[in-house]
Write a protein that holds these residues in place. Structure first.
Motif, PDB file in Angstrom:
ATOM      1  N   GLU A   5      12.713   5.616  -1.640  1.00 55.43           N
ATOM      2  CA  GLU A   5      12.033   5.724  -2.933  1.00 55.43           C
ATOM      3  C   GLU A   5      11.343   7.074  -3.070  1.00 55.43           C
ATOM      4  OE1 GLU A   5       9.325   2.549  -3.777  1.00 55.43           O
ATOM      5  OE2 GLU A   5      10.874   1.027  -3.547  1.00 55.43           O
ATOM      6  N   THR A   6      10.673   7.518  -2.018  1.00 56.33           N
ATOM      7  CA  THR A   6       9.997   8.820  -2.101  1.00 56.33           C
ATOM      8  C   THR A   6      11.020   9.948  -2.227  1.00 56.33           C
ATOM      9  OG1 THR A   6       9.866   8.947   0.311  1.00 56.33           O
ATOM     10  CG2 THR A   6       7.948   8.060  -0.839  1.00 56.33           C
ATOM     11  N   ASP A  29      11.178   2.337   1.431  1.00 57.83           N
ATOM     12  CA  ASP A  29      10.038   3.166   1.023  1.00 57.83           C
ATOM     13  C   ASP A  29      10.370   4.646   1.121  1.00 57.83           C
ATOM     14  OD1 ASP A  29       8.494   0.990   0.460  1.00 57.83           O
ATOM     15  OD2 ASP A  29       7.403   1.007   2.366  1.00 57.83           O
ATOM     16  N   SER A  30      11.004   5.036   2.229  1.00 62.31           N
ATOM     17  CA  SER A  30      11.345   6.450   2.382  1.00 62.31           C
ATOM     18  C   SER A  30      12.404   6.870   1.367  1.00 62.31           C
ATOM     19  CB  SER A  30      11.822   6.738   3.812  1.00 62.31           C
ATOM     20  OG  SER A  30      13.004   6.019   4.085  1.00 62.31           O
TER      21      SER A  30
END
Length: 169
Positions: free
Chosen positions: A91-92, A88-89
């Motif tokens: 992707e951001t 997730d991190s």
């Protein structure tokens, strides 16, 4: 007829019997029990339930559960959670980098003036969620009205107590 069968069954369940263990060579009595059929049935039933409970607890609360299909190890679950957070991190971070690169490309192509180009504004654009419903629901509106009424009432009572205290002085 049915009553006689029930009475016979009850009598058979509670007839006292003796279980004797003998030494075969000397016929010496080693062990003896006074039992009824009901005692034997209750003992085996409770023993079976106890055995099932102990087996269930051993499997549920020890690492043996990993050998049952469908259960995964706790270490594997922890690693999967850590990897999900990392992905997730990443992707951001990837979205921010792509937005920055697109901004730089615009500047290089001359589509955007240099003075208007700011890294922070590009990163802020990448963080904005797209589907947000900012309208208040009916329940929220009612709650806001109730809170406003109670604040108004408490404000009036506070002003009355201040006036009364001022009059006494």
């Amino acid at each position: 007829m049915a009553k006689k069968k029930k009475r016979n069954l009850r009598k058979k369940l509670f007839i006292k019997n003796r279980l004797v263990i003998l030494n075969e060579d000397t016929f010496e009595e080693i062990f003896s029990f006074r039992l009824t059929l009901m005692n034997v049935f209750v003992t085996f039933t409770l023993g079976g339930i106890f055995l099932i409970l102990v087996t269930t607890f051993i499997i549920a609360f020890t690492p043996l559960r990993e050998f049952i299909p469908g259960y995964s190890s706790s270490e594997l679950k922890k690693n999967a959670t850590k990897l999900a957070i990392k992905s997730d991190s990443l992707e951001t971070a990837l979205k921010k980098n792509e937005a920055y690169i697109k901004g730089v490309q615009k500047v290089l192509k001359g589509e955007l003036e240099y003075a208007k180009f700011n890294k922070d504004s590009i990163l802020a654009d990448a963080d904005v969620p797209t589907d947000l419903n900012m309208k208040a629901s009916e329940e929220e509106i009612k709650l806001r009205e109730d809170v406003a009424k109670t604040e108004k009432e408490s404000g009036e009572s506070e002003s009355k107590t201040k006036k009364n205290k001022g009059d006494k002085k």
